[in-house]
Design a protein around this motif. Structure first.
Motif, PDB file in Angstrom:
ATOM      1  N   VAL A   1     -25.189  -0.746  43.738  1.00  0.00           N
ATOM      2  CA  VAL A   1     -25.745  -0.098  42.451  1.00  0.00           C
ATOM      3  C   VAL A   1     -25.264  -0.905  41.408  1.00  0.00           C
ATOM      4  O   VAL A   1     -25.942  -1.103  40.313  1.00  0.00           O
ATOM      5  N   ALA A   2     -24.281  -1.764  41.398  1.00  0.00           N
ATOM      6  CA  ALA A   2     -23.850  -2.723  40.339  1.00  0.00           C
ATOM      7  C   ALA A   2     -24.884  -3.679  40.177  1.00  0.00           C
ATOM      8  O   ALA A   2     -24.932  -4.186  39.080  1.00  0.00           O
ATOM      9  N   ASP A   3     -25.550  -4.239  41.330  1.00  0.00           N
ATOM     10  CA  ASP A   3     -26.323  -5.135  40.880  1.00  0.00           C
ATOM     11  C   ASP A   3     -27.829  -4.737  40.153  1.00  0.00           C
ATOM     12  O   ASP A   3     -28.605  -5.371  39.417  1.00  0.00           O
ATOM     13  N   LEU A   4     -28.071  -3.130  40.344  1.00  0.00           N
ATOM     14  CA  LEU A   4     -28.995  -2.371  39.562  1.00  0.00           C
ATOM     15  C   LEU A   4     -28.481  -2.368  38.051  1.00  0.00           C
ATOM     16  O   LEU A   4     -29.436  -2.374  37.067  1.00  0.00           O
ATOM     17  N   ARG A   5     -27.445  -2.202  38.053  1.00  0.00           N
ATOM     18  CA  ARG A   5     -26.917  -1.743  36.538  1.00  0.00           C
ATOM     19  C   ARG A   5     -26.982  -3.057  35.949  1.00  0.00           C
ATOM     20  O   ARG A   5     -27.444  -2.952  34.631  1.00  0.00           O
ATOM     21  N   ALA A   6     -26.987  -4.313  36.514  1.00  0.00           N
ATOM     22  CA  ALA A   6     -27.292  -5.517  35.973  1.00  0.00           C
ATOM     23  C   ALA A   6     -28.472  -5.569  35.307  1.00  0.00           C
ATOM     24  O   ALA A   6     -28.678  -6.575  34.580  1.00  0.00           O
ATOM     25  N   LEU A   7     -29.439  -4.909  35.636  1.00  0.00           N
ATOM     26  CA  LEU A   7     -30.834  -5.165  35.203  1.00  0.00           C
ATOM     27  C   LEU A   7     -31.117  -4.249  33.975  1.00  0.00           C
ATOM     28  O   LEU A   7     -32.090  -4.442  33.355  1.00  0.00           O
ATOM     29  N   GLU A   8     -30.093  -3.274  33.738  1.00  0.00           N
ATOM     30  CA  GLU A   8     -30.357  -2.442  32.460  1.00  0.00           C
ATOM     31  C   GLU A   8     -30.103  -3.267  31.220  1.00  0.00           C
ATOM     32  O   GLU A   8     -29.436  -4.388  30.997  1.00  0.00           O
ATOM     33  N   CYS A   9     -30.733  -2.860  30.244  1.00  0.00           N
ATOM     34  CA  CYS A   9     -30.709  -3.556  28.881  1.00  0.00           C
ATOM     35  C   CYS A   9     -30.918  -2.279  28.009  1.00  0.00           C
ATOM     36  O   CYS A   9     -31.440  -1.145  28.353  1.00  0.00           O
TER      37      CYS A   9
ATOM     38  N   GLY B   1     -32.592   0.288  25.937  1.00  0.00           N
ATOM     39  CA  GLY B   1     -33.878   0.878  26.231  1.00  0.00           C
ATOM     40  C   GLY B   1     -34.480   1.164  27.748  1.00  0.00           C
ATOM     41  O   GLY B   1     -35.321   1.582  27.822  1.00  0.00           O
ATOM     42  N   ILE B   2     -33.741   0.538  28.583  1.00  0.00           N
ATOM     43  CA  ILE B   2     -33.850   0.628  30.149  1.00  0.00           C
ATOM     44  C   ILE B   2     -32.661   0.960  30.707  1.00  0.00           C
ATOM     45  O   ILE B   2     -31.564   0.453  30.945  1.00  0.00           O
ATOM     46  N   LYS B   3     -32.931   2.209  31.534  1.00  0.00           N
ATOM     47  CA  LYS B   3     -31.885   2.503  32.399  1.00  0.00           C
ATOM     48  C   LYS B   3     -32.502   2.543  33.904  1.00  0.00           C
ATOM     49  O   LYS B   3     -33.768   2.751  34.007  1.00  0.00           O
ATOM     50  N   VAL B   4     -31.580   2.090  34.790  1.00  0.00           N
ATOM     51  CA  VAL B   4     -32.061   1.715  36.197  1.00  0.00           C
ATOM     52  C   VAL B   4     -31.239   2.668  37.152  1.00  0.00           C
ATOM     53  O   VAL B   4     -30.048   2.464  37.164  1.00  0.00           O
ATOM     54  N   SER B   5     -31.948   3.631  37.942  1.00  0.00           N
ATOM     55  CA  SER B   5     -31.214   4.584  38.730  1.00  0.00           C
ATOM     56  C   SER B   5     -31.827   4.197  40.038  1.00  0.00           C
ATOM     57  O   SER B   5     -32.615   3.436  40.537  1.00  0.00           O
ATOM     58  N   HIS B   6     -30.796   4.705  41.140  1.00  0.00           N
ATOM     59  CA  HIS B   6     -31.016   4.270  42.644  1.00  0.00           C
ATOM     60  C   HIS B   6     -31.484   5.828  43.452  1.00  0.00           C
ATOM     61  O   HIS B   6     -30.638   6.751  43.323  1.00  0.00           O
ATOM     62  N   ALA B   7     -32.159   5.563  44.496  1.00  0.00           N
ATOM     63  CA  ALA B   7     -32.144   6.701  45.602  1.00  0.00           C
ATOM     64  C   ALA B   7     -32.222   5.747  46.886  1.00  0.00           C
ATOM     65  O   ALA B   7     -32.928   4.811  46.926  1.00  0.00           O
ATOM     66  N   GLN B   8     -32.127   6.482  48.041  1.00  0.00           N
ATOM     67  CA  GLN B   8     -32.280   6.266  49.145  1.00  0.00           C
ATOM     68  C   GLN B   8     -32.845   7.010  50.185  1.00  0.00           C
ATOM     69  O   GLN B   8     -32.422   8.121  50.146  1.00  0.00           O
ATOM     70  N   ILE B   9     -33.672   6.646  51.163  1.00  0.00           N
ATOM     71  CA  ILE B   9     -34.151   7.655  51.946  1.00  0.00           C
ATOM     72  C   ILE B   9     -33.069   8.054  53.028  1.00  0.00           C
ATOM     73  O   ILE B   9     -31.992   7.268  53.321  1.00  0.00           O
ATOM     74  N   THR B  10     -33.476   9.065  53.691  1.00  0.00           N
ATOM     75  CA  THR B  10     -32.188   9.633  54.538  1.00  0.00           C
ATOM     76  C   THR B  10     -32.565   9.450  55.939  1.00  0.00           C
ATOM     77  O   THR B  10     -31.822   9.880  57.019  1.00  0.00           O
ATOM     78  N   ALA B  11     -33.962   9.246  56.227  1.00  0.00           N
ATOM     79  CA  ALA B  11     -34.347   9.155  57.905  1.00  0.00           C
ATOM     80  C   ALA B  11     -35.335   8.045  57.683  1.00  0.00           C
ATOM     81  O   ALA B  11     -36.123   8.058  57.217  1.00  0.00           O
ATOM     82  N   GLY B  12     -35.133   7.012  58.819  1.00  0.00           N
ATOM     83  CA  GLY B  12     -36.003   5.854  58.814  1.00  0.00           C
ATOM     84  C   GLY B  12     -35.327   4.654  59.258  1.00  0.00           C
ATOM     85  O   GLY B  12     -34.266   4.699  59.817  1.00  0.00           O
ATOM     86  N   PRO B  13     -35.790   3.513  59.089  1.00  0.00           N
ATOM     87  CA  PRO B  13     -35.412   2.303  59.568  1.00  0.00           C
ATOM     88  C   PRO B  13     -33.829   1.890  59.007  1.00  0.00           C
ATOM     89  O   PRO B  13     -33.986   2.201  57.881  1.00  0.00           O
ATOM     90  N   GLY B  14     -33.132   0.871  59.570  1.00  0.00           N
ATOM     91  CA  GLY B  14     -31.931   0.303  59.075  1.00  0.00           C
ATOM     92  C   GLY B  14     -32.262  -0.871  58.070  1.00  0.00           C
ATOM     93  O   GLY B  14     -31.645  -1.191  57.240  1.00  0.00           O
ATOM     94  N   SER B  15     -33.304  -1.507  58.360  1.00  0.00           N
ATOM     95  CA  SER B  15     -33.936  -2.416  57.577  1.00  0.00           C
ATOM     96  C   SER B  15     -35.617  -2.810  57.997  1.00  0.00           C
ATOM     97  O   SER B  15     -35.724  -1.825  59.090  1.00  0.00           O
ATOM     98  N   ILE B  16     -36.178  -3.438  57.232  1.00  0.00           N
ATOM     99  CA  ILE B  16     -37.755  -3.458  57.522  1.00  0.00           C
ATOM    100  C   ILE B  16     -38.212  -4.882  57.618  1.00  0.00           C
ATOM    101  O   ILE B  16     -38.017  -5.802  56.660  1.00  0.00           O
ATOM    102  N   GLU B  17     -38.459  -4.931  58.957  1.00  0.00           N
ATOM    103  CA  GLU B  17     -39.061  -6.328  59.254  1.00  0.00           C
ATOM    104  C   GLU B  17     -40.153  -6.637  60.142  1.00  0.00           C
ATOM    105  O   GLU B  17     -40.409  -7.187  60.817  1.00  0.00           O
TER     106      GLU B  17
END
Length: 256
Positions: free
Chosen positions: A22-30, A32-48
């Motif tokens: 989340v800290a990396d996303l917060r670094a994208l804020e400036c 007039g721009i707020k960045v929030s985060h969400a994550q799925i709860t069922a699915g793959p550990g990564s996508i390859e």
């Protein structure tokens, strides 16, 4: 939206906790721009793979709908496979961006031809297909890989950066690329190191870090009162969705 804060929701379509800091996303804020985060709860550990991307789609759509219901102004899917991009656009009216589609179009604007630097060789066909759908096949010079799995990118970050520089040089010198775009959002933050490494070899080309770029594009779309076409991405018809009780489509607009 000229004087308001634009909230952009970054949706991670994987279940590995802590991969997107989340800290990396917060670094994208400036201002007039707020960045929030969400994550799925069922699915793959990564996508390859396409298989893993498909398993991430229902949860991604649900998070896009949730974001709109919560008053978020735009959604970015945190994967270069752009999983669920088109169906999410059908389900909501706020802008939904895929970092791959966005990054490729930006790279095509900034250079005559571009290359994608991704994690695994097996993903090449997926990127070529995305370029074709986006009408950018003639702009895609190559897809090169560092052959490091997504969840291992940060285990030896110096090695990851060194491999990016190596493949970036080859993409320019051997494939004719004049712009580069990361082929994995797990590489976020590596653009400066790659650019410095290229400059040290006398190569001056833009490096697209897709998530930061998509945040900027999303904010611009919202402030310009623009979103995807509902002729291209119409509201899905109402019907039974057996097993997907957690997905509730928004009510269609009266104009639709």
């Amino acid at each position: 939206m000229q004087d308001s804060v634009v909230e952009i929701r970054v949706v991670s379509p994987i279940v590995t906790k802590g991969f997107r800091k989340v800290a990396d996303l917060r670094a994208l804020e400036c201002p007039g721009i707020k960045v929030s985060h969400a994550q799925i709860t069922a699915g793959p550990g990564s996508i390859e793979s396409e298989f893993e991307a498909a398993l991430s789609v229902p949860g991604t759509i649900a998070e896009a709908i949730k974001a709109q219901n919560e008053g978020v102004h735009a959604v970015i899917i945190d994967c270069m496979g752009d999983p669920g991009l088109r169906p999410s656009r059908e389900a909501v009216t706020i802008p939904v961006l895929g970092p791959c589609e966005t990054g490729m179009h930006l790279a095509a604007m900034l250079g005559h031809r571009f290359s994608v630097l991704t994690v695994m060789r097996r993903l090449r066909a997926s990127f070529e297909n995305t370029a074709a759908v986006a009408g950018l096949s003639t702009k895609l010079a190559s897809v090169r890989s560092v052959d490091i799995p997504v969840l291992e990118l940060e285990e030896d970050l110096d090695r990851t950066k060194a491999m990016l520089i190596k493949e970036g040089i080859r993409a320019v010198e051997e494939d004719g690329a004049e712009a580069l775009v990361f082929g994995c959002t797990g590489l976020m933050g590596c653009a400066f190191a790659l650019r410095e490494g290229l400059l040290a070899h006398g190569i001056d080309v833009p490096v697209i870090d897709p998530i930061p770029a998509a945040v900027s594009v999303a904010a611009a779309l919202v402030r310009s009162n623009l979103a995807h076409s509902k002729l291209t991405f119409p509201q899905p018809p109402e019907k039974q969705l057996l097993g997907y009780d957690y997905i509730h489509l928004p009510m269609p607009l009266a104009a639709e």
